[in-house]
Design an enzyme around this catalytic site. Sequence first.
Site, PDB file in Angstrom:
ATOM      1  N   HIS A   1      -3.249   6.884   3.038  1.00 58.31           N
ATOM      2  CA  HIS A   1      -3.642   5.595   2.467  1.00 58.31           C
ATOM      3  C   HIS A   1      -5.033   5.249   3.003  1.00 58.31           C
ATOM      4  O   HIS A   1      -5.292   5.359   4.198  1.00 58.31           O
ATOM      5  CB  HIS A   1      -2.618   4.531   2.850  1.00 58.31           C
TER       6      HIS A   1
ATOM      7  N   CYS B   1       0.814  -1.225   0.000  1.00 60.85           N
ATOM      8  CA  CYS B   1       0.000   0.000   0.000  1.00 60.85           C
ATOM      9  C   CYS B   1       0.844   1.270   0.000  1.00 60.85           C
ATOM     10  O   CYS B   1       0.326   2.360  -0.267  1.00 60.85           O
ATOM     11  CB  CYS B   1      -0.939   0.006   1.193  1.00 60.85           C
TER      12      CYS B   1
ATOM     13  N   ASN C   1     -10.080  -0.457   0.606  1.00 59.64           N
ATOM     14  CA  ASN C   1      -8.631  -0.338   0.510  1.00 59.64           C
ATOM     15  C   ASN C   1      -8.199  -0.852  -0.863  1.00 59.64           C
ATOM     16  O   ASN C   1      -8.338  -2.035  -1.146  1.00 59.64           O
ATOM     17  CB  ASN C   1      -8.006  -1.157   1.647  1.00 59.64           C
TER      18      ASN C   1
END
Length: 327
Positions: free
Chosen positions: A254, A114, A284
Amino acid sequence: DSFASVMLGLGSYAPELRLTNEELCQRIDTSDEWIVSRTGIRERRIASADETTSDLALSAARDALADAEVASEEIDLVVVATITPDMAFPSTACRLQHKLGLRNVCCFDLEAACSGFVYALDVADGLLRSGRYRKALVVGAEKLSSIIDWEDRSTCVLFGDGAGAVVLGLDGEGPRLEGFLCGADGANPSLLCQPAGGADKPASEETLRHREHFLKMNGREIFKNAVRVMEYAGRTLLDRHGLTPEDIDHVIPHQANARIVEGLSQRLSMPIEKFYCNLEKYGNTSAASIPLAMDEARQAGLFKPDELGLLVAFGAGLTWASALIRF
Ligand code: ACO
């Protein structure tokens, strides 16, 4: 400094199909209330069977090139951040290059989970400053639905598919990248990983039976580490530039979990209003999450000239990364 990379254009893409929490409730033992209260996520996008990571990357890349008004032939460096490459090799960047019709350009994938997009910006910025390349296409793209265990309720509710891209150059108009910090701690890979299918555990009937080709995560440990390392990445970068949290106008974190973002806001003593979040719509999306959020915020007219933005990410590795952007 006057030698910073400029974001000449931004683009993003999310697949059409929406998978809502209600729809997940029909597949697994969960509830909209549990998912929303623990994560803030309401729906995520799922790529179609014939849509691969390089296709998502292609749509975002075309969008960014159009926004930059840069012809694709001007690109001489392509970096794709992803943990869901089309294949282990060749790289998704090479497949993207072909789909864009580019020739004789440097192409590679970058894997920092990520944190991948911010890592890729840092690497591309360094290569541009070296003088060896002139214009870079930096993409974060993921088809996480391809590595999700749809029978594991503790992970399948969290993730989605998408892509975001930027065109970087050394001169021209646009937000300037003013500084980076990237780091990692490889001590505990099993906290978040895809155990099988690599050299450590090649595919076998046994790995298939144990569902080890899917993403595995220790959610509670990742949560604790996420808040800690994102605070570190944000604070350390600000310190190095002689800045304080008050100097930052926008944070694009993020997009993993609304509670992680709230925890970060508290630990940095920065009001939550400064944090841009769209995770309720996408979940996500790993390396795609920051460029997808940044592009959406920009289109909403959020960034004003001369404002200062902070990108901050964490991911499997563990990795972390932050970047300063002067809009
Ligand atoms: N629906 C209902 N119940 C569930 C679900 C679900 N979808 N998933 C788990 N539960 C249950 C568990 O079984 C557990 O039940 P038990 O107490 O009877 O055993 C209970 O809910 C609580 O589970 P916890 O894991 O303690 O829940 P927590 O509050 O920690 O929230 C979560 C879980 C949302 C996963 C959280 O830990 C988290 O967000 N962690 C970080 C995840 C993350 O951001 N990962 C991305 C990393 S970035 C990258 O590189 C990909």
